[in-house]
Design a protein around this motif. Structure first.
Motif, PDB file in Angstrom:
ATOM      1  N   GLY A   3       0.802  -1.208   0.000  1.00 11.14           N
ATOM      2  CA  GLY A   3       0.000   0.000   0.000  1.00 11.14           C
ATOM      3  C   GLY A   3       0.836   1.259   0.000  1.00 11.14           C
ATOM      4  O   GLY A   3       1.846   1.347  -0.694  1.00 11.14           O
ATOM      5  N   ARG A   4       0.422   2.242   0.801  1.00 13.41           N
ATOM      6  CA  ARG A   4       1.104   3.534   0.779  1.00 13.41           C
ATOM      7  C   ARG A   4       2.513   3.462   1.358  1.00 13.41           C
ATOM      8  O   ARG A   4       3.329   4.369   1.111  1.00 13.41           O
ATOM      9  CB  ARG A   4       0.290   4.590   1.506  1.00 13.41           C
ATOM     10  N   LEU A   5       2.838   2.412   2.111  1.00  9.21           N
ATOM     11  CA  LEU A   5       4.208   2.242   2.574  1.00  9.21           C
ATOM     12  C   LEU A   5       5.154   1.947   1.416  1.00  9.21           C
ATOM     13  O   LEU A   5       6.372   2.084   1.540  1.00  9.21           O
ATOM     14  CB  LEU A   5       4.296   1.117   3.604  1.00  9.21           C
ATOM     15  N   PHE A   6       4.562   1.546   0.291  1.00  9.12           N
ATOM     16  CA  PHE A   6       5.369   1.234  -0.882  1.00  9.12           C
ATOM     17  C   PHE A   6       5.290   2.337  -1.928  1.00  9.12           C
ATOM     18  O   PHE A   6       6.303   2.747  -2.479  1.00  9.12           O
ATOM     19  CB  PHE A   6       4.925  -0.100  -1.485  1.00  9.12           C
ATOM     20  N   ASP A   7       4.073   2.832  -2.233  1.00  8.87           N
ATOM     21  CA  ASP A   7       3.966   3.840  -3.296  1.00  8.87           C
ATOM     22  C   ASP A   7       3.636   5.234  -2.793  1.00  8.87           C
ATOM     23  O   ASP A   7       3.676   6.198  -3.549  1.00  8.87           O
ATOM     24  CB  ASP A   7       2.945   3.405  -4.359  1.00  8.87           C
ATOM     25  N   GLY A   8       3.258   5.361  -1.512  1.00 13.51           N
ATOM     26  CA  GLY A   8       3.051   6.679  -0.936  1.00 13.51           C
ATOM     27  C   GLY A   8       1.629   7.191  -0.953  1.00 13.51           C
ATOM     28  O   GLY A   8       1.346   8.231  -0.343  1.00 13.51           O
ATOM     29  N   TYR A   9       0.694   6.479  -1.614  1.00 13.80           N
ATOM     30  CA  TYR A   9      -0.663   7.024  -1.716  1.00 13.80           C
ATOM     31  C   TYR A   9      -1.776   5.987  -1.678  1.00 13.80           C
ATOM     32  O   TYR A   9      -2.917   6.308  -1.374  1.00 13.80           O
ATOM     33  CB  TYR A   9      -0.797   7.853  -3.001  1.00 13.80           C
ATOM     34  N   SER A  10      -1.524   4.723  -2.003  1.00 14.90           N
ATOM     35  CA  SER A  10      -2.596   3.735  -2.070  1.00 14.90           C
ATOM     36  C   SER A  10      -3.198   3.492  -0.687  1.00 14.90           C
ATOM     37  O   SER A  10      -2.490   3.453   0.313  1.00 14.90           O
ATOM     38  CB  SER A  10      -2.081   2.413  -2.647  1.00 14.90           C
ATOM     39  N   ARG A  11      -4.521   3.308  -0.635  1.00 13.15           N
ATOM     40  CA  ARG A  11      -5.213   3.130   0.638  1.00 13.15           C
ATOM     41  C   ARG A  11      -5.397   1.665   1.015  1.00 13.15           C
ATOM     42  O   ARG A  11      -5.649   1.353   2.171  1.00 13.15           O
ATOM     43  CB  ARG A  11      -6.577   3.828   0.588  1.00 13.15           C
ATOM     44  N   GLY A  12      -5.308   0.776   0.063  1.00  9.05           N
ATOM     45  CA  GLY A  12      -5.490  -0.637   0.350  1.00  9.05           C
ATOM     46  C   GLY A  12      -4.177  -1.324   0.679  1.00  9.05           C
ATOM     47  O   GLY A  12      -3.161  -0.685   0.970  1.00  9.05           O
ATOM     48  N   LEU A  13      -4.190  -2.642   0.604  1.00  6.54           N
ATOM     49  CA  LEU A  13      -2.997  -3.421   0.907  1.00  6.54           C
ATOM     50  C   LEU A  13      -2.001  -3.436  -0.242  1.00  6.54           C
ATOM     51  O   LEU A  13      -0.819  -3.711  -0.041  1.00  6.54           O
ATOM     52  CB  LEU A  13      -3.394  -4.866   1.257  1.00  6.54           C
ATOM     53  N   SER A  14      -2.486  -3.167  -1.451  1.00  5.55           N
ATOM     54  CA  SER A  14      -1.623  -3.226  -2.626  1.00  5.55           C
ATOM     55  C   SER A  14      -1.121  -1.841  -3.001  1.00  5.55           C
ATOM     56  O   SER A  14      -1.831  -0.845  -2.883  1.00  5.55           O
ATOM     57  CB  SER A  14      -2.376  -3.823  -3.824  1.00  5.55           C
ATOM     58  N   ALA A  15       0.112  -1.796  -3.459  1.00  9.14           N
ATOM     59  CA  ALA A  15       0.682  -0.581  -4.041  1.00  9.14           C
ATOM     60  C   ALA A  15       0.595  -0.689  -5.560  1.00  9.14           C
ATOM     61  O   ALA A  15       0.358  -1.767  -6.111  1.00  9.14           O
ATOM     62  CB  ALA A  15       2.130  -0.422  -3.600  1.00  9.14           C
ATOM     63  N   HIS A  16       0.780   0.431  -6.243  1.00 10.46           N
ATOM     64  CA  HIS A  16       0.658   0.444  -7.691  1.00 10.46           C
ATOM     65  C   HIS A  16       1.867   1.139  -8.325  1.00 10.46           C
ATOM     66  O   HIS A  16       2.173   2.286  -7.998  1.00 10.46           O
ATOM     67  CB  HIS A  16      -0.628   1.168  -8.116  1.00 10.46           C
ATOM     68  N   LEU A  17       2.527   0.408  -9.214  1.00  7.02           N
ATOM     69  CA  LEU A  17       3.615   0.968 -10.002  1.00  7.02           C
ATOM     70  C   LEU A  17       3.265   0.787 -11.481  1.00  7.02           C
ATOM     71  O   LEU A  17       2.320   0.081 -11.823  1.00  7.02           O
ATOM     72  CB  LEU A  17       4.939   0.260  -9.691  1.00  7.02           C
ATOM     73  N   VAL A  18       4.032   1.431 -12.351  1.00  7.67           N
ATOM     74  CA  VAL A  18       3.833   1.289 -13.785  1.00  7.67           C
ATOM     75  C   VAL A  18       5.155   0.885 -14.436  1.00  7.67           C
ATOM     76  O   VAL A  18       6.210   0.954 -13.823  1.00  7.67           O
ATOM     77  CB  VAL A  18       3.329   2.605 -14.431  1.00  7.67           C
ATOM     78  N   CYS A  19       5.084   0.448 -15.674  1.00  5.14           N
ATOM     79  CA  CYS A  19       6.267   0.275 -16.520  1.00  5.14           C
ATOM     80  C   CYS A  19       6.160   1.312 -17.635  1.00  5.14           C
ATOM     81  O   CYS A  19       5.469   1.099 -18.635  1.00  5.14           O
ATOM     82  CB  CYS A  19       6.332  -1.138 -17.106  1.00  5.14           C
ATOM     83  N   HIS A  20       6.817   2.435 -17.434  1.00  4.70           N
ATOM     84  CA  HIS A  20       6.665   3.595 -18.305  1.00  4.70           C
ATOM     85  C   HIS A  20       7.532   3.428 -19.548  1.00  4.70           C
ATOM     86  O   HIS A  20       8.742   3.222 -19.454  1.00  4.70           O
ATOM     87  CB  HIS A  20       7.095   4.851 -17.538  1.00  4.70           C
ATOM     88  N   CYS A  21       6.917   3.509 -20.708  1.00  3.48           N
ATOM     89  CA  CYS A  21       7.640   3.479 -21.975  1.00  3.48           C
ATOM     90  C   CYS A  21       7.323   4.756 -22.743  1.00  3.48           C
ATOM     91  O   CYS A  21       6.373   5.470 -22.426  1.00  3.48           O
ATOM     92  CB  CYS A  21       7.244   2.266 -22.807  1.00  3.48           C
ATOM     93  N   LEU A  22       8.121   5.029 -23.753  1.00  2.78           N
ATOM     94  CA  LEU A  22       7.963   6.254 -24.545  1.00  2.78           C
ATOM     95  C   LEU A  22       8.068   5.892 -26.018  1.00  2.78           C
ATOM     96  O   LEU A  22       8.976   5.162 -26.416  1.00  2.78           O
ATOM     97  CB  LEU A  22       9.061   7.256 -24.164  1.00  2.78           C
ATOM     98  N   LEU A  23       7.135   6.380 -26.824  1.00  2.00           N
ATOM     99  CA  LEU A  23       7.157   6.149 -28.260  1.00  2.00           C
ATOM    100  C   LEU A  23       7.416   7.476 -28.965  1.00  2.00           C
ATOM    101  O   LEU A  23       6.720   8.457 -28.717  1.00  2.00           O
ATOM    102  CB  LEU A  23       5.828   5.558 -28.736  1.00  2.00           C
ATOM    103  N   ILE A  24       8.423   7.488 -29.818  1.00  2.00           N
ATOM    104  CA  ILE A  24       8.825   8.704 -30.508  1.00  2.00           C
ATOM    105  C   ILE A  24       8.627   8.509 -32.003  1.00  2.00           C
ATOM    106  O   ILE A  24       9.087   7.517 -32.577  1.00  2.00           O
ATOM    107  CB  ILE A  24      10.298   9.031 -30.224  1.00  2.00           C
ATOM    108  N   GLU A  25       7.945   9.459 -32.626  1.00  2.00           N
ATOM    109  CA  GLU A  25       7.768   9.426 -34.076  1.00  2.00           C
ATOM    110  C   GLU A  25       8.816  10.323 -34.730  1.00  2.00           C
ATOM    111  O   GLU A  25       8.894  11.514 -34.427  1.00  2.00           O
ATOM    112  CB  GLU A  25       6.360   9.886 -34.449  1.00  2.00           C
ATOM    113  N   THR A  26       9.653   9.739 -35.575  1.00  2.00           N
ATOM    114  CA  THR A  26      10.690  10.488 -36.270  1.00  2.00           C
ATOM    115  C   THR A  26      10.444  10.405 -37.778  1.00  2.00           C
ATOM    116  O   THR A  26       9.564   9.679 -38.244  1.00  2.00           O
ATOM    117  CB  THR A  26      12.092   9.935 -35.956  1.00  2.00           C
TER     118      THR A  26
END
Length: 266
Positions: A3-26
């Motif tokens: 929860g928030r002990l891991f991500d800083g804001y979640s109220r439940g038992l689980s925390a939430h992270l993402v896998c951030h990617c970036l797509l660039i058009e050239t």
């Protein structure tokens, strides 16, 4: 879990992270920055990912969230992705490489070396790197680690093979031996700086005092190979965020708040 002990804001038992990617058009096709999990990770997770990280991270392996599915949804074909630039070869950053067989993969030579030898820390060395995620990839461009030109005080690898000069590789060792950030200059002259796993929480670079939830701080220590280098580079990224906020927008790989801000989500 955490929860928030891991991500800083979640109220439940689980925390939430993402896998951030970036797509660039050239002008010469698409460039994908990191890949997240790939389609084969979705269909064969026990073969492609370690049981330890499947249990610890509990990734939500959804076909529609793979980079290749999202790229198709934008109206492009996988073959339109000509280049993949990876910050490092951890399982959650390189899993989609084989979804784009025509792409050239750009990474530091140091990262490729230690990943092939699976030297990624005493405990996680044989878990973080999953060579089956990239063993069919044939087109690699490897770059020296450090000693390049300067970019806002950082070493920078410029002139990446086949890529426009507005895309730079910025060595940021510590999380892995060959970890790097990616700097992308936008049309207005400002920069996007994708710091990868140099930090995990927006509180570590924003504001006068750096903060991070204890669970996430512990996870970063679990994954680091060089604590001194990681913390030194994190401090440098923090300084960049305060001294050049008008010229550089910084984000990392796993912070949901940063992802939503950049993606325009509520």
């Amino acid at each position: 879990m955490g929860g928030r002990l891991f991500d800083g804001y979640s109220r439940g038992l689980s925390a939430h992270l993402v896998c951030h990617c970036l797509l660039i058009e050239t002008n010469d096709g698409l460039v994908l920055i990191d890949t997240g999990y790939g389609s084969q990770d979705i269909t064969r997770p026990r073969e492609r990912l370690s049981d330890f990280f499947l249990a610890l991270n509990r990734p939500q392996l959804l076909t529609e969230e793979t980079a290749v599915a999202q790229i198709r949804r934008l109206g492009f074909a996988p073959a339109d992705v000509r280049h993949i630039v990876v910050t490092h070869l951890d399982f959650d950053h390189a899993g989609g490489i084989e979804d784009f067989p025509n792409a050239r993969i750009h990474v530091t030579a140091r990262e490729k070396e230690v990943a092939d030898q699976r030297r990624g820390g005493v405990f996680v060395s044989r878990k973080r790197y999953r060579p089956q995620q990239w063993d069919e990839a044939a087109n690699w461009s490897l770059y020296p680690f450090g000693g390049g030109e300067r970019w806002f005080g950082f070493d920078a690898v410029r002139d990446l093979e086949g890529l426009p000069p507005e895309i730079l590789l910025i060595p940021l060792a510590g999380h892995t031996w060959g970890h790097a950030g990616i700097a992308v200059q936008e049309d207005d002259g400002r920069w996007l700086f994708y710091a990868g796993d140099a930090y995990f929480h927006h509180g570590e670079i924003n504001g006068e005092h750096r903060t991070c939830p204890p669970g996430l701080r512990g996870y970063q220590r679990l994954m680091q190979v060089d604590a001194d280098a990681r913390m030194a580079n994190q401090r440098r990224v923090h300084t960049l965020s305060t001294d050049h906020a008008d010229a550089v927008r910084i984000f990392c790989a796993h912070d949901l708040v940063e992802f939503q801000a950049l993606a325009g989500a509520p």
